[in-house]
Design an enzyme around this catalytic site. Structure first.
Site, mmCIF file in Angstrom:
data_model
loop_
_atom_site.group_PDB
_atom_site.id
_atom_site.type_symbol
_atom_site.label_atom_id
_atom_site.label_comp_id
_atom_site.label_asym_id
_atom_site.label_seq_id
_atom_site.Cartn_x
_atom_site.Cartn_y
_atom_site.Cartn_z
ATOM 1 N N ASP A 57 0.815 -1.210 0.000
ATOM 2 C CA ASP A 57 0.000 0.000 0.000
ATOM 3 C C ASP A 57 0.851 1.263 0.000
ATOM 4 O OD1 ASP A 57 -2.248 -1.516 -0.077
ATOM 5 O OD2 ASP A 57 -2.928 -1.071 1.954
ATOM 6 N N GLY A 58 2.012 1.221 0.656
ATOM 7 C CA GLY A 58 2.883 2.385 0.682
ATOM 8 C C GLY A 58 3.352 2.777 -0.705
ATOM 9 N N ASN A 131 -5.591 8.298 1.280
ATOM 10 C CA ASN A 131 -5.988 7.618 2.515
ATOM 11 C C ASN A 131 -6.405 8.585 3.613
ATOM 12 O OD1 ASN A 131 -5.895 4.936 1.855
ATOM 13 N ND2 ASN A 131 -4.041 4.461 3.000
ATOM 14 N N ASP A 132 -5.439 9.366 4.107
ATOM 15 C CA ASP A 132 -5.759 10.159 5.293
ATOM 16 C C ASP A 132 -4.744 11.253 5.575
ATOM 17 O OD1 ASP A 132 -3.539 8.750 6.402
ATOM 18 O OD2 ASP A 132 -4.861 7.149 7.074
ATOM 19 N N ARG A 142 2.204 16.225 25.451
ATOM 20 C CA ARG A 142 0.867 16.184 26.028
ATOM 21 C C ARG A 142 -0.171 15.828 24.955
ATOM 22 N NH1 ARG A 142 0.534 22.024 28.530
ATOM 23 N NH2 ARG A 142 1.706 22.446 26.626
ATOM 24 N N ASP A 161 -4.533 11.460 21.570
ATOM 25 C CA ASP A 161 -3.174 11.286 21.070
ATOM 26 C C ASP A 161 -3.053 11.788 19.639
ATOM 27 O OD1 ASP A 161 -2.292 10.204 23.416
ATOM 28 O OD2 ASP A 161 -2.251 8.132 22.723
ATOM 29 N N GLN A 231 3.200 9.322 4.071
ATOM 30 C CA GLN A 231 4.328 9.517 3.168
ATOM 31 C C GLN A 231 5.176 10.732 3.524
ATOM 32 O OE1 GLN A 231 4.652 7.374 0.123
ATOM 33 N NE2 GLN A 231 3.348 6.233 1.523
#
Length: 275
Positions: A57-58, A131-132, A142, A161, A231
């Site tokens: 996928d990368g 993708n995102d 924090r 997170d 990426q």
């Protein structure tokens, strides 16, 4: 026989390179190897029927970023660990290429998201992702506080997170690992998935892909990174604003059967033993 050529994008892997040499020997001048690490978008030949991506996928995401808005169909061939973006397996490669050259294929469109970052009234990032986009804190910093606005209306502030903003295609990537839903790529939507939220009522949210998203980093965020399709990463400044919307440019993916998505899903996730 189609007179257009086929571009080959190859993962840096001995096995994938061996398979590419076999395919190049079989097709001869009808295919051309494209080095997406050394070449530029303008160097892409104009006579490509498609680009075949031999890798995981990368590698596929790298190829999608490389072609930008050229509209060249991509065909993924699984040489990675999971490979949700690769419908074709190594064993079926030559059969798939034969079907391709005979014109026996389908083209599926996958939505991308356009990501813009504005810093001190200056746009510093303008990138499309398949993708995102992920807002992440470093291991020792924090919680990230991400104030989210949908079509200029305040939604909530995610203290977590991190926060994943993904496409349906990206629903089986990082979002899935963070507890997000699996969304069929044909569903016109954007997925918001908080990563380990401080408030347990902050759950993954699916919104229409016509929605325009603005994210502001509240408080004094330190060591916050914006990662695009896994990426490329950018260090965020406390006053940065992130704007996300559906891109005007889709990615075209080659397929050889109508319900291929569910077949890939069942196989990769081993549902019912992957049958």
């Amino acid at each position: 026989m189609n007179t257009k050529r086929i571009g080959l994008v190859i993962k840096n892997d001995a096995h994938a390179e061996k398979k590419a040499r076999e395919l190049k020997k079989r097709l001869g001048n009808q295919c051309v190897i494209i080095d997406i690490q050394q070449s530029k978008n303008k160097d892409i030949p104009d006579d490509l029927l498609c680009m075949i991506v031999l890798g995981g996928d990368g590698t596929f995401l790298s190829a999608a970023r490389f072609i930008e808005n050229r509209g060249i169909p991509l065909m993924g061939v699984k040489f990675g660990e999971v490979g949700f973006l690769a419908e074709t397996t190594e064993d079926d490669l030559f059969k798939a290429v034969a079907s391709l050259l005979e014109g026996k294929y389908l083209i599926q469109k996958r939505t991308r998201l356009n990501i813009k970052v504005v810093r001190d009234n200056e746009q510093i990032i303008d990138v499309d992702v398949l993708n995102d986009a992920v807002i992440n804190k470093s291991a020792l910093s924090r919680l990230a506080s991400c104030a989210v606005y949908l079509d200029s209306t305040y939604l909530t502030t995610y203290r977590a997170d991190g926060l994943i903003v993904g496409t349906p295609t990206g629903s089986t990537a990082y979002s899935l690992a963070a507890g997000g839903p699996v969304v069929n790529p044909q569903v016109p939507s954007i997925i918001l998935t908080p990563i380990c939220p401080f408030t347990l009522t902050n759950r993954p949210l699916i919104i229409p892909d016509s929605t325009k998203i603005e994210i502001r980093l509240e408080g004094s965020p330190e060591d916050i990174i914006l990662t695009l399709d896994g990426q490329e990463g950018f260090e965020m400044d406390p006053k940065d604003k992130i704007f996300i919307k559906k891109s005007k440019d889709d990615i075209k993916m080659l397929s050889f059967e109508e319900q291929s998505y569910f077949k890939v899903l069942k196989t990769r996730l081993k549902w019912s033993g992957g049958r």
